[in-house]
Design a protein around this motif. Structure first.
Motif, short mmCIF file in Angstrom:
data_model
loop_
_atom_site.label_atom_id
_atom_site.label_comp_id
_atom_site.label_asym_id
_atom_site.label_seq_id
_atom_site.Cartn_x
_atom_site.Cartn_y
_atom_site.Cartn_z
N ASP A 20 48.38 22.67 35.49
CA ASP A 20 49.00 22.21 36.72
C ASP A 20 49.17 23.40 37.66
O ASP A 20 50.18 23.55 38.34
CB ASP A 20 50.36 21.54 36.40
CG ASP A 20 50.98 20.89 37.63
OD1 ASP A 20 50.22 20.43 38.50
OD2 ASP A 20 52.22 20.84 37.72
N ASP A 21 48.17 24.28 37.64
CA ASP A 21 48.19 25.47 38.49
C ASP A 21 48.19 25.04 39.96
O ASP A 21 47.48 24.11 40.33
CB ASP A 21 46.94 26.31 38.16
CG ASP A 21 46.95 27.67 38.83
OD1 ASP A 21 47.08 28.68 38.12
OD2 ASP A 21 46.81 27.73 40.08
N ILE A 30 38.27 35.06 29.28
CA ILE A 30 37.46 33.85 29.11
C ILE A 30 37.65 32.90 30.32
O ILE A 30 37.60 31.69 30.21
CB ILE A 30 37.75 33.13 27.77
CG1 ILE A 30 37.78 34.15 26.61
CG2 ILE A 30 36.69 32.09 27.46
CD1 ILE A 30 37.92 33.54 25.22
N GLY A 31 37.91 33.47 31.48
CA GLY A 31 38.07 32.65 32.68
C GLY A 31 39.39 31.91 32.73
O GLY A 31 39.64 31.14 33.65
N ASN A 91 44.33 37.44 37.70
CA ASN A 91 44.11 35.99 37.74
C ASN A 91 44.30 35.37 36.38
O ASN A 91 43.72 35.82 35.40
CB ASN A 91 42.69 35.71 38.25
CG ASN A 91 42.54 36.00 39.72
OD1 ASN A 91 43.33 35.51 40.53
ND2 ASN A 91 41.58 36.84 40.07
N PHE A 92 45.12 34.31 36.32
CA PHE A 92 45.27 33.51 35.12
C PHE A 92 45.73 32.12 35.53
O PHE A 92 46.18 31.93 36.67
CB PHE A 92 46.26 34.15 34.14
CG PHE A 92 47.64 34.37 34.70
CD1 PHE A 92 47.93 35.52 35.41
CD2 PHE A 92 48.63 33.42 34.51
CE1 PHE A 92 49.20 35.72 35.93
CE2 PHE A 92 49.91 33.63 35.02
CZ PHE A 92 50.19 34.79 35.74
N PHE A 103 41.44 29.74 38.45
CA PHE A 103 40.59 30.50 37.52
C PHE A 103 41.36 31.69 36.98
O PHE A 103 42.34 32.14 37.58
CB PHE A 103 39.29 30.97 38.20
CG PHE A 103 39.51 31.94 39.32
CD1 PHE A 103 39.42 33.30 39.10
CD2 PHE A 103 39.81 31.49 40.61
CE1 PHE A 103 39.63 34.21 40.14
CE2 PHE A 103 40.02 32.39 41.65
CZ PHE A 103 39.92 33.75 41.42
N GLY A 104 40.91 32.17 35.82
CA GLY A 104 41.51 33.35 35.21
C GLY A 104 40.52 34.50 35.22
O GLY A 104 39.53 34.50 35.94
#
Ligand SMILES: [Ca+2]
Ligand SMILES: [Ca+2]
Length: 245
Positions: free
Chosen positions: A85-86, A100-101, A113-114, A93-94
């Motif tokens: 629920d970003d 692993i993205g 980024n996560f 994206f991570g």
């Protein structure tokens, strides 16, 4: 726009692709109806999200076949199945490489980024000491964009390898009455836990995005998934008693 229409047509024309996906980075539809996450190249990151959200008020079991490549020693990094629920929604994206993205390089620093709030199942094919990875390939349950884990499943085999040029069956189920999460790889339970995802992770929200993230680093592999089905009914009583499954 033309490319989008063509890709939708290909997907709808396939018996295996019953879902529409938002694609980021190197992700792309394959002629088979499966979804490419990373090509067999260094420093790639590909993410695919279903355009249909999950409703966590409902029981579901979702099934895929996944492919993690054919290079064991020289392969990396793996894929994750993510439910999130970003606030970035379908653009979330991570970090590439060991993230692993999905996750980030260091669990102690909330930077870079996560994807969060979220839960994920990682299929990790490369050992990274900062994430507490074992030597072997492994599966782990991750929370809120941290790739670090204290527990993992590798069939108690330090040679366990997912980069074997084979498809592997993956199922994830959620029961909103018992809060039970079950993850199966090739019909073996590789994670089982109880957590109130709605309250503990998603702050009361029940409509969440699902998909896959993936990346490579200096080492790399072809990585993709094939959506098989989603079921909204729990297993029958017959199956609960050990028959039929
Ligand atoms: Ca491996
Ligand atoms: Ca790793």
């Amino acid at each position: 726009m033309n490319r989008y229409i063509i890709l939708c047509f290909l997907a709808l024309g396939s018996q295996t692709a019953l879902a529409q996906f938002e694609l980021l980075g190197t992700a792309d539809y394959m002629p088979s109806g499966c979804i490419l996450l990373t090509p067999n190249e260094r420093y790639a990151e590909g993410i695919a999200y279903s355009t249909s959200k999950l409703d966590l008020n409902e029981y579901f079991e979702i099934e895929f076949d996944i492919y993690l490549g054919d290079k064991d020693d020289l392969g990396a990094d793996g894929i994750t199945f993510v439910i999130h629920d970003d606030p970035r929604e379908f653009q979330a994206f991570g970090t590439y490489g060991e993230g692993i993205g999905y996750g980030r390089f260091n669990s102690n620093f909330v930077s870079g980024n996560f994807i969060a709030p979220s839960v994920a199942v990682e299929f990790d094919t490369y050992q990274n000491e900062f994430q507490n990875d074992p030597f072997s390939d492994h599966i782990a349950f991750l929370v809120n964009g941290s790739s670090y884990h204290t527990e993992y499943w590798n069939n108690e085999n330090q040679q366990f390898n997912l980069e074997d040029d084979r498809m592997h069956n993956f199922r994830f189920s959620w029961n909103p009455e018992t809060y039970e999460i079950i993850v199966r790889l090739d019909n073996t339970i590789v994670y089982q836990g109880n957590q109130n995802l709605i309250e503990d992770i998603f702050n009361g929200n029940t409509e969440v995005i699902w998909g896959f993230t993936s990346s490579t680093g200096n080492k790399y592999n072809l990585q993709y998934f094939c959506f098989r089905r989603i079921a909204y009914q729990p297993p029958s009583k017959l199956n609960d008693e050990g028959f039929g499954q």
